[in-house]
Design an enzyme around this catalytic site. Structure first.
Site, PDB file in Angstrom:
ATOM      1  N   LYS A 197      32.713  51.629  18.049  1.00  0.00           N
ATOM      2  CA  LYS A 197      31.602  50.586  19.076  1.00  0.00           C
ATOM      3  C   LYS A 197      31.447  49.339  18.051  1.00  0.00           C
ATOM      4  O   LYS A 197      30.627  48.923  18.781  1.00  0.00           O
ATOM      5  CB  LYS A 197      30.580  51.464  18.615  1.00  0.00           C
ATOM      6  CG  LYS A 197      29.909  52.475  19.975  1.00  0.00           C
ATOM      7  CD  LYS A 197      29.022  53.928  19.151  1.00  0.00           C
ATOM      8  CE  LYS A 197      28.772  54.253  18.251  1.00  0.00           C
ATOM      9  NZ  LYS A 197      29.790  55.694  17.681  1.00  0.00           N
ATOM     10  N   THR A 198      31.043  50.101  16.211  1.00  0.00           N
ATOM     11  CA  THR A 198      31.449  48.185  16.172  1.00  0.00           C
ATOM     12  C   THR A 198      33.071  47.300  16.006  1.00  0.00           C
ATOM     13  O   THR A 198      32.262  46.164  16.973  1.00  0.00           O
ATOM     14  CB  THR A 198      31.102  48.397  14.640  1.00  0.00           C
ATOM     15  OG1 THR A 198      30.118  48.917  14.611  1.00  0.00           O
ATOM     16  CG2 THR A 198      31.074  47.173  13.867  1.00  0.00           C
TER      17      THR A 198
ATOM     18  N   ASP B 145      23.020  48.851  15.587  1.00  0.00           N
ATOM     19  CA  ASP B 145      23.212  49.951  14.987  1.00  0.00           C
ATOM     20  C   ASP B 145      22.610  50.922  15.228  1.00  0.00           C
ATOM     21  O   ASP B 145      21.325  50.352  14.638  1.00  0.00           O
ATOM     22  CB  ASP B 145      24.533  50.134  14.048  1.00  0.00           C
ATOM     23  CG  ASP B 145      25.395  51.013  13.504  1.00  0.00           C
ATOM     24  OD1 ASP B 145      25.570  51.976  14.929  1.00  0.00           O
ATOM     25  OD2 ASP B 145      26.124  51.104  13.161  1.00  0.00           O
TER      26      ASP B 145
ATOM     27  N   THR C 268      24.610  57.145  18.063  1.00  0.00           N
ATOM     28  CA  THR C 268      25.423  58.413  18.224  1.00  0.00           C
ATOM     29  C   THR C 268      24.478  59.547  18.473  1.00  0.00           C
ATOM     30  O   THR C 268      24.757  60.688  19.124  1.00  0.00           O
ATOM     31  CB  THR C 268      25.610  58.911  16.717  1.00  0.00           C
ATOM     32  OG1 THR C 268      24.628  59.103  16.579  1.00  0.00           O
ATOM     33  CG2 THR C 268      26.575  58.024  16.085  1.00  0.00           C
TER      34      THR C 268
ATOM     35  N   ARG D  40      38.674  55.473  12.794  1.00  0.00           N
ATOM     36  CA  ARG D  40      37.943  55.571  11.534  1.00  0.00           C
ATOM     37  C   ARG D  40      38.817  56.830  10.263  1.00  0.00           C
ATOM     38  O   ARG D  40      39.345  56.270   9.402  1.00  0.00           O
ATOM     39  CB  ARG D  40      36.808  55.609  12.156  1.00  0.00           C
ATOM     40  CG  ARG D  40      35.981  55.697  10.365  1.00  0.00           C
ATOM     41  CD  ARG D  40      34.609  55.335  10.114  1.00  0.00           C
ATOM     42  NE  ARG D  40      34.221  54.417  10.874  1.00  0.00           N
ATOM     43  CZ  ARG D  40      33.047  54.554  11.005  1.00  0.00           C
ATOM     44  NH1 ARG D  40      32.359  55.318  11.271  1.00  0.00           N
ATOM     45  NH2 ARG D  40      32.296  52.760  11.776  1.00  0.00           N
TER      46      ARG D  40
END
Length: 348
Positions: free
Chosen positions: A68-69, A113, A162, A226
Protein backbone atom coordinates in the site's frame (compact mmCIF):
# COMPACT_ATOMS: atom_id res chain seq x y z
CA UNK A 1 4.66 -4.95 22.92
CA UNK A 2 4.10 -6.89 19.68
CA UNK A 3 6.18 -10.00 19.06
CA UNK A 4 8.83 -9.38 16.36
CA UNK A 5 8.74 -12.18 13.80
CA UNK A 6 10.59 -12.62 10.55
CA UNK A 7 7.38 -13.93 8.93
CA UNK A 8 5.22 -11.22 10.49
CA UNK A 9 3.79 -8.92 7.82
CA UNK A 10 3.87 -5.81 10.02
CA UNK A 11 6.72 -3.36 9.50
CA UNK A 12 9.56 -3.68 11.99
CA UNK A 13 9.91 0.11 12.12
CA UNK A 14 11.86 2.97 10.55
CA UNK A 15 15.05 0.97 10.01
CA UNK A 16 13.29 -1.66 7.91
CA UNK A 17 11.31 1.02 6.06
CA UNK A 18 14.53 2.82 5.16
CA UNK A 19 16.03 -0.38 3.76
CA UNK A 20 12.82 -1.26 1.91
CA UNK A 21 12.71 2.18 0.30
CA UNK A 22 15.70 1.33 -1.87
CA UNK A 23 13.90 -1.78 -3.17
CA UNK A 24 10.57 -0.16 -3.98
CA UNK A 25 9.68 0.40 -7.64
CA UNK A 26 9.07 4.01 -8.67
CA UNK A 27 6.89 3.38 -11.73
CA UNK A 28 3.70 1.41 -12.31
CA UNK A 29 5.47 -0.39 -15.16
CA UNK A 30 7.92 -1.86 -12.64
CA UNK A 31 5.28 -2.91 -10.11
CA UNK A 32 4.70 -6.66 -9.88
CA UNK A 33 1.30 -8.14 -8.98
CA UNK A 34 -2.18 -6.71 -8.33
CA UNK A 35 -2.99 -6.59 -12.09
CA UNK A 36 -6.57 -5.33 -11.73
CA UNK A 37 -5.54 -2.47 -9.50
CA UNK A 38 -2.59 -1.54 -11.71
CA UNK A 39 -4.91 -1.38 -14.73
CA UNK A 40 -7.31 0.88 -12.81
CA UNK A 41 -4.53 3.19 -11.71
CA UNK A 42 -2.94 3.31 -15.17
CA UNK A 43 -6.21 4.45 -16.75
CA UNK A 44 -6.91 6.97 -13.98
CA UNK A 45 -3.40 8.44 -14.12
CA UNK A 46 -3.40 8.74 -17.92
CA UNK A 47 -6.77 10.52 -17.78
CA UNK A 48 -5.92 13.04 -15.05
CA UNK A 49 -2.54 13.82 -16.57
CA UNK A 50 -4.27 14.64 -19.87
CA UNK A 51 -6.77 16.89 -18.06
CA UNK A 52 -4.09 18.26 -15.70
CA UNK A 53 -6.24 17.55 -12.68
CA UNK A 54 -5.58 15.88 -9.34
CA UNK A 55 -6.35 12.19 -9.25
CA UNK A 56 -9.44 10.86 -7.45
CA UNK A 57 -8.90 10.01 -3.80
CA UNK A 58 -7.76 6.39 -3.39
CA UNK A 59 -8.48 3.90 -0.60
CA UNK A 60 -6.28 0.80 -0.43
CA UNK A 61 -7.17 -1.91 2.04
CA UNK A 62 -5.88 -5.37 2.81
CA UNK A 63 -3.40 -7.24 5.03
CA UNK A 64 -0.10 -5.53 5.93
CA UNK A 65 2.97 -5.91 3.76
CA UNK A 66 1.20 -6.09 0.37
CA UNK A 67 2.41 -2.76 -1.02
CA UNK A 68 0.00 0.00 0.00
CA UNK A 69 2.78 2.45 0.87
CA UNK A 70 4.69 1.49 -2.27
CA UNK A 71 1.65 2.24 -4.42
CA UNK A 72 1.20 5.64 -2.77
CA UNK A 73 4.84 6.44 -3.60
CA UNK A 74 4.36 5.31 -7.20
CA UNK A 75 1.18 7.36 -7.68
CA UNK A 76 2.91 10.51 -6.44
CA UNK A 77 5.91 9.81 -8.68
CA UNK A 78 3.71 9.18 -11.73
CA UNK A 79 1.88 12.46 -11.11
CA UNK A 80 5.10 14.39 -10.62
CA UNK A 81 3.82 15.42 -7.19
CA UNK A 82 5.21 15.61 -3.69
CA UNK A 83 4.21 12.84 -1.29
CA UNK A 84 3.34 13.82 2.28
CA UNK A 85 3.06 10.84 4.63
CA UNK A 86 1.30 10.65 7.98
CA UNK A 87 -0.91 8.20 9.88
CA UNK A 88 -4.29 8.12 11.57
CA UNK A 89 -2.86 7.91 15.11
CA UNK A 90 -0.60 10.93 14.41
CA UNK A 91 -3.56 13.20 13.60
CA UNK A 92 -5.02 13.42 17.08
CA UNK A 93 -6.52 16.92 16.82
CA UNK A 94 -8.16 18.98 14.06
CA UNK A 95 -5.23 21.41 14.20
CA UNK A 96 -2.88 18.54 13.23
CA UNK A 97 -4.93 17.95 10.09
CA UNK A 98 -5.28 21.66 9.30
CA UNK A 99 -1.53 22.13 9.55
CA UNK A 100 -0.89 19.17 7.24
CA UNK A 101 -3.45 20.21 4.62
CA UNK A 102 -2.47 23.88 4.47
CA UNK A 103 1.14 22.91 3.73
CA UNK A 104 0.18 20.86 0.67
CA UNK A 105 1.01 22.27 -2.75
CA UNK A 106 -1.34 21.99 -5.71
CA UNK A 107 -1.59 18.40 -6.90
CA UNK A 108 0.33 16.98 -3.93
CA UNK A 109 -0.46 13.51 -2.59
CA UNK A 110 -1.34 13.04 1.09
CA UNK A 111 -0.89 9.46 2.28
CA UNK A 112 -2.62 8.54 5.55
CA UNK A 113 -1.67 5.09 6.82
CA UNK A 114 -4.00 3.35 9.28
CA UNK A 115 -6.71 5.78 8.23
CA UNK A 116 -9.30 3.77 10.17
CA UNK A 117 -7.68 5.13 13.35
CA UNK A 118 -8.48 8.77 12.59
CA UNK A 119 -10.38 10.28 15.55
CA UNK A 120 -14.01 11.07 14.71
CA UNK A 121 -13.53 14.80 15.23
CA UNK A 122 -10.60 14.85 12.78
CA UNK A 123 -12.54 12.75 10.28
CA UNK A 124 -15.32 15.34 10.19
CA UNK A 125 -12.84 18.04 9.23
CA UNK A 126 -11.42 16.02 6.36
CA UNK A 127 -14.76 15.62 4.52
CA UNK A 128 -14.98 19.18 3.10
CA UNK A 129 -11.25 19.04 2.35
CA UNK A 130 -11.75 15.95 0.20
CA UNK A 131 -14.90 17.18 -1.53
CA UNK A 132 -14.53 20.96 -1.88
CA UNK A 133 -10.86 21.63 -1.04
CA UNK A 134 -11.68 23.73 1.98
CA UNK A 135 -11.57 23.44 5.75
CA UNK A 136 -14.37 24.71 7.97
CA UNK A 137 -13.36 25.26 11.56
CA UNK A 138 -14.50 27.29 14.55
CA UNK A 139 -12.42 29.70 16.62
CA UNK A 140 -13.18 30.15 20.33
CA UNK A 141 -16.35 28.88 21.98
CA UNK A 142 -19.77 30.07 23.09
CA UNK A 143 -20.80 33.63 22.22
CA UNK A 144 -17.30 34.42 20.93
CA UNK A 145 -17.28 31.49 18.49
CA UNK A 146 -16.45 32.40 14.91
CA UNK A 147 -16.67 30.10 11.88
CA UNK A 148 -13.86 30.33 9.35
CA UNK A 149 -13.55 28.68 5.94
CA UNK A 150 -9.98 28.15 4.81
CA UNK A 151 -9.38 27.17 1.15
CA UNK A 152 -6.70 24.59 0.42
CA UNK A 153 -5.04 23.59 -2.81
CA UNK A 154 -6.43 20.63 -4.78
CA UNK A 155 -4.77 17.42 -3.62
CA UNK A 156 -5.13 13.64 -3.74
CA UNK A 157 -5.70 11.68 -0.56
CA UNK A 158 -4.53 8.07 -0.46
CA UNK A 159 -5.78 6.16 2.56
CA UNK A 160 -4.45 2.78 3.61
CA UNK A 161 -5.98 0.42 6.12
CA UNK A 162 -5.77 -3.18 7.25
CA UNK A 163 -9.22 -2.89 8.88
CA UNK A 164 -11.60 -1.62 6.19
CA UNK A 165 -14.59 -2.65 8.28
CA UNK A 166 -13.69 -0.01 10.88
CA UNK A 167 -14.00 2.85 8.36
CA UNK A 168 -17.20 4.85 8.60
CA UNK A 169 -19.61 4.87 5.65
CA UNK A 170 -19.22 8.63 5.04
CA UNK A 171 -15.43 8.31 4.92
CA UNK A 172 -15.44 5.33 2.58
CA UNK A 173 -17.94 6.98 0.20
CA UNK A 174 -15.61 9.92 -0.44
CA UNK A 175 -12.96 7.83 -2.18
CA UNK A 176 -13.23 7.59 -5.95
CA UNK A 177 -11.05 4.47 -6.21
CA UNK A 178 -11.44 1.74 -3.59
CA UNK A 179 -9.51 -1.52 -3.94
CA UNK A 180 -8.58 -4.50 -1.80
CA UNK A 181 -5.03 -5.79 -2.23
CA UNK A 182 -4.68 -9.55 -2.61
CA UNK A 183 -1.96 -11.95 -1.52
CA UNK A 184 0.70 -12.62 -4.16
CA UNK A 185 1.30 -15.93 -5.88
CA UNK A 186 4.71 -17.60 -6.04
CA UNK A 187 5.37 -16.42 -9.59
CA UNK A 188 4.98 -12.75 -8.68
CA UNK A 189 6.99 -13.17 -5.47
CA UNK A 190 9.78 -14.79 -7.45
CA UNK A 191 9.85 -11.75 -9.78
CA UNK A 192 10.00 -9.42 -6.77
CA UNK A 193 12.80 -11.42 -5.17
CA UNK A 194 14.77 -11.59 -8.42
CA UNK A 195 14.58 -7.81 -8.79
CA UNK A 196 15.49 -7.22 -5.13
CA UNK A 197 18.42 -9.66 -5.27
CA UNK A 198 19.75 -7.84 -8.32
CA UNK A 199 19.43 -4.44 -6.60
CA UNK A 200 21.22 -5.84 -3.55
CA UNK A 201 24.07 -7.18 -5.69
CA UNK A 202 23.57 -10.80 -4.65
CA UNK A 203 25.30 -13.45 -6.73
CA UNK A 204 25.03 -17.22 -7.13
CA UNK A 205 27.71 -19.69 -6.18
CA UNK A 206 29.84 -20.65 -9.18
CA UNK A 207 28.07 -22.94 -11.65
CA UNK A 208 24.67 -22.60 -9.95
CA UNK A 209 21.62 -20.39 -10.34
CA UNK A 210 19.86 -18.40 -7.64
CA UNK A 211 16.45 -19.20 -9.10
CA UNK A 212 15.90 -22.36 -7.04
CA UNK A 213 16.87 -20.57 -3.83
CA UNK A 214 14.66 -17.59 -4.63
CA UNK A 215 11.81 -19.98 -5.43
CA UNK A 216 12.22 -21.50 -1.97
CA UNK A 217 11.95 -18.05 -0.40
CA UNK A 218 8.92 -17.17 -2.52
CA UNK A 219 7.19 -20.37 -1.39
CA UNK A 220 7.74 -19.50 2.28
CA UNK A 221 6.83 -15.80 2.10
CA UNK A 222 3.14 -16.24 2.94
CA UNK A 223 2.07 -14.37 -0.19
CA UNK A 224 3.57 -11.13 1.14
CA UNK A 225 6.33 -9.06 -0.55
CA UNK A 226 7.49 -7.51 2.75
CA UNK A 227 8.16 -10.98 4.16
CA UNK A 228 9.86 -12.06 0.93
CA UNK A 229 12.30 -9.14 1.04
CA UNK A 230 12.90 -9.70 4.75
CA UNK A 231 13.80 -13.35 4.13
CA UNK A 232 16.07 -12.24 1.31
CA UNK A 233 17.98 -9.89 3.61
CA UNK A 234 18.47 -12.66 6.19
CA UNK A 235 19.72 -15.02 3.46
CA UNK A 236 22.12 -12.34 2.24
CA UNK A 237 23.57 -11.96 5.76
CA UNK A 238 23.86 -15.73 6.17
CA UNK A 239 25.56 -16.07 2.78
CA UNK A 240 28.01 -13.29 3.58
CA UNK A 241 29.19 -15.06 6.74
CA UNK A 242 28.94 -18.70 5.68
CA UNK A 243 29.60 -18.76 1.91
CA UNK A 244 31.54 -15.65 0.88
CA UNK A 245 28.34 -13.85 -0.06
CA UNK A 246 27.32 -16.33 -2.74
CA UNK A 247 23.89 -17.97 -2.74
CA UNK A 248 22.74 -21.46 -3.65
CA UNK A 249 19.78 -23.61 -2.51
CA UNK A 250 21.76 -25.08 0.41
CA UNK A 251 22.62 -21.60 1.68
CA UNK A 252 18.97 -20.54 1.47
CA UNK A 253 17.84 -23.67 3.27
CA UNK A 254 20.44 -23.18 6.00
CA UNK A 255 19.44 -19.54 6.54
CA UNK A 256 15.72 -20.32 6.76
CA UNK A 257 16.31 -23.25 9.11
CA UNK A 258 18.30 -20.95 11.38
CA UNK A 259 15.35 -18.53 11.39
CA UNK A 260 12.93 -21.37 12.15
CA UNK A 261 10.91 -20.90 8.96
CA UNK A 262 9.58 -24.23 7.68
CA UNK A 263 8.56 -25.30 4.18
CA UNK A 264 5.13 -23.65 4.46
CA UNK A 265 6.43 -20.38 5.90
CA UNK A 266 5.41 -21.15 9.50
CA UNK A 267 7.71 -20.06 12.32
CA UNK A 268 8.06 -21.31 15.88
CA UNK A 269 5.17 -19.19 17.22
CA UNK A 270 2.84 -20.61 14.57
CA UNK A 271 3.88 -24.14 15.45
CA UNK A 272 3.58 -23.51 19.20
CA UNK A 273 0.07 -22.17 18.64
CA UNK A 274 -0.93 -25.28 16.70
CA UNK A 275 0.71 -27.64 19.22
CA UNK A 276 -1.09 -26.02 22.16
CA UNK A 277 -4.47 -26.60 20.51
CA UNK A 278 -3.50 -30.07 19.34
CA UNK A 279 -1.94 -31.42 22.53
CA UNK A 280 -3.07 -29.37 25.52
CA UNK A 281 -6.63 -28.91 24.27
CA UNK A 282 -6.90 -32.11 22.19
CA UNK A 283 -7.57 -30.30 18.93
CA UNK A 284 -10.15 -27.85 20.32
CA UNK A 285 -12.41 -26.05 20.15
CA UNK A 286 -10.83 -23.76 22.73
CA UNK A 287 -11.13 -20.05 23.45
CA UNK A 288 -8.49 -17.62 22.27
CA UNK A 289 -7.88 -16.31 25.79
CA UNK A 290 -7.06 -19.82 27.00
CA UNK A 291 -4.57 -20.33 24.17
CA UNK A 292 -2.97 -16.95 24.88
CA UNK A 293 -2.63 -17.73 28.58
CA UNK A 294 -1.02 -21.09 27.85
CA UNK A 295 1.48 -19.49 25.46
CA UNK A 296 2.05 -16.43 27.68
CA UNK A 297 1.23 -14.28 24.66
CA UNK A 298 -1.20 -11.43 24.17
CA UNK A 299 -4.53 -12.56 22.68
CA UNK A 300 -4.59 -9.62 20.26
CA UNK A 301 -1.11 -10.58 19.02
CA UNK A 302 -2.27 -14.11 18.25
CA UNK A 303 -5.45 -12.91 16.56
CA UNK A 304 -3.72 -10.31 14.38
CA UNK A 305 -0.31 -11.88 13.69
CA UNK A 306 -0.73 -15.65 13.89
CA UNK A 307 -4.27 -16.70 13.07
CA UNK A 308 -4.81 -15.03 9.65
CA UNK A 309 -2.23 -17.16 7.84
CA UNK A 310 -3.26 -20.38 9.63
CA UNK A 311 -6.86 -19.71 8.56
CA UNK A 312 -5.72 -18.89 5.03
CA UNK A 313 -3.90 -22.21 4.56
CA UNK A 314 -6.67 -24.24 6.22
CA UNK A 315 -4.84 -25.30 9.38
CA UNK A 316 -7.22 -23.56 11.77
CA UNK A 317 -11.01 -23.29 12.08
CA UNK A 318 -12.92 -20.65 14.01
CA UNK A 319 -16.04 -22.16 15.50
CA UNK A 320 -18.75 -20.81 17.74
CA UNK A 321 -17.08 -22.53 20.67
CA UNK A 322 -13.54 -21.36 19.89
CA UNK A 323 -10.52 -22.32 17.78
CA UNK A 324 -10.04 -25.84 16.47
CA UNK A 325 -7.36 -27.62 14.44
CA UNK A 326 -8.33 -28.93 11.03
CA UNK A 327 -7.14 -32.32 9.83
CA UNK A 328 -4.42 -30.61 7.74
CA UNK A 329 -3.22 -28.57 10.71
CA UNK A 330 -3.07 -31.65 12.92
CA UNK A 331 -1.18 -33.60 10.28
CA UNK A 332 1.41 -30.82 9.94
CA UNK A 333 2.35 -31.02 13.63
CA UNK A 334 1.96 -34.81 13.84
CA UNK A 335 -1.12 -34.90 16.06
CA UNK A 336 -4.04 -37.31 15.71
CA UNK A 337 -7.40 -35.68 16.42
CA UNK A 338 -9.93 -37.58 18.50
CA UNK A 339 -12.70 -36.07 16.39
CA UNK A 340 -13.03 -33.53 13.61
CA UNK A 341 -14.54 -30.11 14.38
CA UNK A 342 -18.23 -29.98 13.48
CA UNK A 343 -18.55 -27.93 10.28
CA UNK A 344 -21.93 -26.67 11.47
CA UNK A 345 -20.10 -24.76 14.20
CA UNK A 346 -17.98 -22.74 11.77
CA UNK A 347 -18.69 -19.04 11.79
CA UNK A 348 -16.41 -18.28 8.81
Amino acid sequence: MATQRIVGAQSEGPVEEAVSLSLRPQRLADYVGQPRLIEKLTIALDAVRARREPMDHVLLHGPPGLGKTTLATIIAHEMGANLVTTSGPALTRPTDLVGTLTRLGEGDVLFIDEIHRLPVIVEEYIYPAMEDYKIDFTLDQGMHAKAITLPIKPFTLIGATTRAGLLSGPMRSRFGIVHSLEFYDETDLLKILTRSADLMGMTARGGTSMTDGLQTMARRSRGTPRIANRLLRRVRDFAQVRSDGRVDPDVVEGALQLEGVDKLGLDELDRKYLRVIGTVYEGGPVGLEAIAATLSEDAATLEELVEPFLLQIGFLARTRRGRALTARGAQHIGVTLAQQPDENLFNG
